[in-house]
Design an enzyme around this catalytic site. Structure first.
Site, short mmCIF file in Angstrom:
data_model
loop_
_atom_site.label_atom_id
_atom_site.label_comp_id
_atom_site.label_asym_id
_atom_site.label_seq_id
_atom_site.Cartn_x
_atom_site.Cartn_y
_atom_site.Cartn_z
N HIS A 1 -3.71 29.65 -0.61
CA HIS A 1 -2.27 29.63 -0.36
C HIS A 1 -1.77 28.19 -0.31
O HIS A 1 -2.46 27.30 0.20
CB HIS A 1 -1.95 30.32 0.97
CG HIS A 1 -2.19 31.79 0.94
ND1 HIS A 1 -2.41 32.53 2.08
CD2 HIS A 1 -2.25 32.65 -0.09
CE1 HIS A 1 -2.59 33.81 1.74
NE2 HIS A 1 -2.50 33.90 0.44
N ASP B 1 0.85 -1.20 0.00
CA ASP B 1 0.00 0.00 0.00
C ASP B 1 0.88 1.24 0.00
O ASP B 1 1.85 1.33 0.76
CB ASP B 1 -0.90 0.03 1.24
CG ASP B 1 -2.04 -0.98 1.12
OD1 ASP B 1 -2.11 -1.65 0.08
OD2 ASP B 1 -2.85 -1.08 2.06
N ALA C 1 -2.32 31.37 25.84
CA ALA C 1 -0.98 31.92 26.11
C ALA C 1 -1.03 33.40 26.49
O ALA C 1 -0.01 33.96 26.90
CB ALA C 1 -0.09 31.72 24.91
N GLY C 2 -2.19 34.04 26.33
CA GLY C 2 -2.30 35.45 26.69
C GLY C 2 -2.36 36.41 25.52
O GLY C 2 -2.30 37.63 25.70
N SER D 1 -2.61 31.16 -17.26
CA SER D 1 -2.62 32.58 -16.88
C SER D 1 -1.52 32.87 -15.89
O SER D 1 -1.12 32.03 -15.10
CB SER D 1 -3.99 32.92 -16.26
OG SER D 1 -3.94 34.14 -15.56
#
Length: 1101
Positions: free
Chosen positions: A760, A216, A782-783, A260
């Protein structure tokens, strides 16, 4: 996108063809594909081994854990395979959240083996190199390989040798199989590298006494490497994820995209959905999808797609009509919604792209109204007001409800309006054009408020400070990059930064110079340009009102030597050239920063660039980026858009907020948001959408942390990768102390039933920790200041900023108005702000649009109607679509005038020149210059002379007598060789055609009567070919119904008939030129005995 999954069949085919190993690989090319359309008789003919071996059958549709799902038939005969397939082939199946049809299966020989002979091998790419995983217990129950497998990192540009494999990977492998496995894995890694794979997994890999069996296989290749690997890859088919069908419309858009320079993407999620999107920008498209899903529209979202990179009007039209045709196929009881959204463009002409969309809306106005489609539009960027105006107008003229908004409206607000979560406001009046920078800054609508809240003295002091080194305080578990330097500069750009631009990007350079001028820089930021395809020269640009010259060099070495002050290179090279040109750039120690604009550089090459940049201490921004901007100092290429946006977003002077984003379009959106909610941008960088950007979020966040002028940081993260977790670690370790606002886009991905590759290349989660939802949660814990959605990003930024103002961290300062910059003539003309009389006028041809137009007729129609040379000549010479018989007559005239042997003056001249070694054009011209009254000019003269006689009413006998009395020759009458007894067949052919097809031939009849009179006196005074063409042409113009009498007479007067002879005879002259060249005839010198030397007698004595 970059990494794309391929089918197991494709992966094995490439493996069997190109792997190089001493291990004996068995069952090479023994696989057979079965679909609902398979002809079993033909399949057995092509694969006779199906009858003689036991078999394995499984679906080949990117389905993971097929064995666990009961989707693998093992140790079956051919009849057993058919029985196993019967309830499955073409049937619907559910895998996880995805439901789809099983329609592509793979049959392979069954390999008898024991569990001890099964192994697991996987190679996958990371930023630092390629990881090779090996586990001595492969198969269905392999479990968590990340935790169990032996792992070896092969760094960029490093090789994997069999000894390292044995030492690090084959620790627990059986001794008798280590040699075979080491050879196979070594060959597999080289194959993986050579063919630009990004992921390659074999499970199980079976090793028996007979050899190696690849059972596989799952793989991904870097699709952007197509231009490198095309010969080996061939035409690879990239199947869609299971649960999503491959639609022809997706293939059509992918084909448009491939042809393009722009980016065009389309993925159909739910063709019956109610909500459709047509979004500009890779980042913006993700944000719109996120917002639709956040507001409960996930099950109604029909498509994901994006267009960007300045597509033409025609390309946008083709893209738009595809979406409109899809959304108007099935009705929805609640009507449908089309969101035409986008961020603020950097360089795309919004009006041009919107005109393409408007054309499509007009073409589909009937179906759009029938399906009760409501359209919501929001866009900004160059010429966006004109784009919004035409979009609003098409709504009024077609009756389709279209709601139009510009940059004054938050980017995703239209989603809330479309889904009924917020009211649709009365639209504020927008400017009629994009010309705010023409106005005095103090009175401009784009001028910021008179006060701002940052200290100029502090910012200016920072700009001229010497470059600092970033502290190497990175998370301990991250892999350190090898660097020859301690770190990279904290300050990338200042008011004195000088750059070289690679590529003939005059528009981008002019934009940079205008930005420099409006920032009150002392000198332009562009010192030179490099373009290998021209010689050294100078290019003209504007510096405010003045014209300046910027040198263009063929060689980079010359540019660097003559401009030692340059420390930035902006690389506009194409994806094929960007790698080599960037590598060359890094050989020059003066360059500290490189921006790579190109999208589509293979990831393997990008990693090599990153490695060399780290060794040299160079900061790379990109690839696949618009660049970055430091207000008041420097901007890269097209970043920030046109000057009106520079002014509107206050980018001509520094603020207190620094940001880093992946997306170029979204960075401009951040410019807009930050300028409306704070005192403005201090610096902003778009690192690019590729999976391995040259510099990371953390690189820039650390710079901003160490820059005194930056008071708060904004990060626009994205699904895919784990860079955002480094920010979390930086905060926990105390390395990052400034307030950070962050939002990761792509939260919608977890809501889709099948994987979606966003615009992206790096926007794809390969594991749970790479999802936007997981990263946003970690950042919040984390703040970091994390909004609930992108919709609230501006509010969070404003809240944090106001706290800093209240605490005195940011001190108010007086606004300084920027200088006025004049608008370019070409742009002002496009906006309709100015007019001037044209130097030239034309009415026959227009090449400016998508296709060539001849006198109002598109070139496609010319061929469709089979108009031929005669029809084209009618369009270009007479601006008329002539009847078929007229077109044929013109072509016949060209045929009979094409040549008359080498003895005539024109052909003679052409031959002499050709034999003198002159080129085609010179030889042809010399022949054409002999055409006049004595040679070839008789067509015009005959037409005029016979027309005048006929129109005056005198009979043919009177005409002949009159000409004899005046002592004039009758033009078009007489031939040196031909006579009434030896007729000219050219004349006969034309005469017969004209009499048979022309509706009336009064002038030809008149000329033939004249011929009867002249030939009675002398048999060679016949109506010659010039005369016949002349009179017949007048008959055609006067009687074909396409011309008025005045028009017909005018064409005769201005020399149209002479054109027939010139055009026709040019074919013959070219023939004589080619003939002489083919015969290799030398320089001609005329023999003395053919020249009579007649000199004055007194001189000869």
């Amino acid at each position: 996108m970059s990494a794309k999954a391929i089918s197991e069949q494709t992966g094995k085919e490439l493996l069997y063809k190109f792997i190089c190993t001493t291990s004996a690989i068995q069952n090479r090319f023994k696989y057979a594909r079965v679909t609902p359309d398979t002809d079993w008789a033909r399949l057995l003919q092509d694969h006779p081994w199906l009858l003689s071996q036991n078999l394995v059958v499984k679906p080949d549709q990117l389905i993971k854990r097929r064995g666990k799902l009961g989707l693998v038939g093992v140790n079956l005969t051919l009849d057993g395979v058919k029985s196993w397939l019967k309830p499955r082939l073409g049937q619907e199946a559910t895998v996880g959240k995805a439901t789809g049809f099983l329609k592509n299966f793979l049959i392979e020989p069954f390999v008898p083996h024991s569990q001890a002979e099964e192994f697991y091998v996987c190679i996958y790419a990371t930023r630092e190199g390629d990881y090779v995983l090996f586990h001595h217990e492969g198969g269905v129950d392999v479990g968590d390989v990340d935790a169990k497998a032996q792992k070896l990192l092969v760094g960029v540009d490093e090789k994997l040798n069999p000894e390292d494999i044995k030492k690090h990977l084959l620790v627990h492998a059986p001794e008798d199989k280590k040699e075979i496995l080491a050879s196979f894995i070594s060959g597999l890694f080289n194959f993986y590298e050579d063919l630009y794979f990004t992921y390659l997994e074999i499970n199980p890999l079976v090793v028996t006494k007979d050899g190696v069996y690849v059972l596989d296989l799952a793989a991904k290749v870097d699709a952007t490497a197509d231009y490198i690997c095309k010969v080996k890859w061939g035409d690879i088919e990239f199947p869609p994820p299971f649960g999503r069908e491959a639609y022809p419309e997706e293939a059509y858009i992918a084909d448009l995209d491939a042809k393009s320079g722009a980016s065009l993407k389309l993925t159909l999620l739910n063709p019956k959905g109610r909500i459709w999107t047509m979004v500009a920008g890779g980042g913006a498209s993700v944000v719109y999808s996120d917002t639709i899903c956040d507001l409960g529209g996930v099950n109604e979202l029909a498509n994901y797609g994006e267009y960007s990179g300045a597509p033409s009007e025609q390309q946008t039209y083709d893209y738009a009509k595809t979406i409109l045709s899809l959304m108007t196929r099935e009705k929805h009881p609640d009507g449908k919604i089309l969101i035409i959204g986008g961020s603020i463009a950097n360089f795309t002409n919004v009006a041009a792209t919107f005109k393409g969309i408007v054309r499509a809306i007009r073409d589909y106005q009937g179906p759009l109204k029938e399906h009760e489609v409501t359209i919501f539009v929001r866009r900004g960027g160059p010429n966006y007001q004109e784009g919004l105006r035409v979009m609003g107008e098409v709504g009024k003229t077609t009756g389709i409800p279209i709601h139009v908004f510009g940059t004054e409206t938050h980017m995703t607000a239209i989603v809330g309006m479309a889904l009924g979560h917020r009211p649709i406001p009365n639209q504020p009046p927008t400017a009629a054009h994009t010309a705010n920078f023409l106005l005095n800054a103090s009175g401009s609508t784009s001028t910021p408020a008179p006060s701002r809240t940052a200290s100029f003295s502090e910012s200016r002091a920072d700009e001229v400070a010497p470059a600092k080194k970033a502290k190497p305080a990175m998370p301990q578990d991250s892999v350190p990059s090898p660097r020859s330097l301690q770190g990279k500069s904290t300050t990338l750009f200042s008011r004195h930064t000088k750059a070289i631009v690679w590529g003939m990007q005059t528009r981008a350079v002019q934009g940079m110079l205008d930005f420099d001028y409006v920032c009150s820089r002392d000198e332009p930021s562009v010192a030179a340009m490099v373009y290998p395809f021209t010689g050294d020269h100078k290019q003209k640009f504007y510096w405010g009102h003045k014209e300046i010259l910027i040198p263009v060099f063929k060689n980079m070495a010359d540019a660097m030597r003559k401009h030692p002050e340059v420390d930035v290179l902006i690389n506009f090279a194409s994806l094929r050239s960007a790698y080599d040109s960037t590598m060359e750039t890094m050989n020059y120690a003066q360059i500290r920063t490189i921006a790579i604009i190109a999208e589509g550089i293979p990831e393997a090459l990008t990693r090599k660039l990153i490695k060399k940049a780290d060794q040299k201490g160079v900061t790379i921004i990109g690839p696949a980026t618009v660049g970055g901007i430091k207000p008041g100092c420097f901007k890269i290429g097209n970043t920030g858009g046109m000057l009106d946006n520079i002014l509107a977003s206050k980018l001509y002077r520094p603020g207190s907020v620094a940001y880093v984003s992946r997306s170029g379009g979204m960075s401009n959106e951040l410019n807009n948001i930050i300028s409306r909610t704070t005192d403005g941008v201090y610096e902003g960088v778009a690192i690019g959408g590729d999976r391995y950007p040259g510099s990371t979020f953390m690189d820039h966040v650390l710079r901003y942390q160490d820059t005194p002028g930056v008071k708060m940081i904004v990060v626009l993260g994205e699904i895919g990768g784990t860079e955002e977790y480094k920010i979390c670690r930086g905060i926990k370790e105390g390395r990052l102390t400034k307030p950070i606002v962050c939002w990761c886009i792509g939260t919608c991905a977890t809501m889709f039933s099948s994987e979606v590759q966003f615009g992206h290349a790096g926007a794809c989660a390969n594991q749970a920790s790479e999802t936007a939802v997981a990263k946003n949660q970690a950042l919040k814990e984390a703040g970091v200041f994390v909004p609930r959605s992108f919709d609230e990003l501006g509010e969070i930024i404003q809240s944090v900023y106001e706290d800093l103002v209240a605490n005195g961290v940011i001190v108010p300062a007086q606004e300084v108005p920027p200088p006025t910059v004049p608008m370019d003539y070409s742009w002002a003309r496009e906006l309709g702000l100015i007019r001037k009389p044209a130097s030239f006028m034309t009415s026959i041809c227009d090449e400016r649009g998508q296709e060539l137009i001849y006198a109002g007729m598109p070139i496609t129609e010319v061929f469709k109607e089979e108009m031929g040379i005669g029809g084209v000549l009618g369009l270009l010479w007479f601006q008329k679509r002539l009847p078929k018989y007229s077109c044929q007559f013109i072509e016949m005239c060209l045929m009979v005038t094409a040549d008359h042997g080498p003895a005539v003056s024109g052909a003679h001249n052409t031959i002499i020149c050709a034999r003198a070694g002159k080129d085609l054009v010179s030889s042809l011209t010399s022949g054409l210059l002999t055409i006049g009254d004595r040679f070839g000019g008789a067509l015009d003269a005959a037409a005029k002379m016979f027309s005048k006689a006929f129109d005056s009413g005198i009979i043919p006998m009177e005409f002949v007598n009159k000409m004899k009395k005046e002592g004039k020759l009758i033009m078009g009458i007489g031939h040196r060789v031909k006579s009434i007894n030896n007729p000219d067949m050219r004349v006969q052919i034309l005469k017969d055609y004209v009499r048979q097809h022309f509706p009336a031939t009064p002038l030809l009849d008149y000329a033939l009567e004249v011929e009867k009179i002249t030939t009675s006196k002398k048999p060679n005074l016949i109506l010659n070919v010039d005369g016949l063409i002349g009179v017949a042409f007048v008959d055609m113009l006067r009687n074909c119904g396409s011309f008025t009498r005045e028009e017909a007479d005018e064409y005769i007067d201005i020399g149209a008939l002479n054109g027939i002879f010139v055009l026709g005879r040019s074919m013959g002259f070219i023939g004589h030129y080619l003939d002489q060249k083919r015969l290799k005839q030398g320089l001609y010198r005329h023999p003395w005995d053919d020249i009579s030397y007649v000199l004055p007698e007194h001189m000869s004595m």
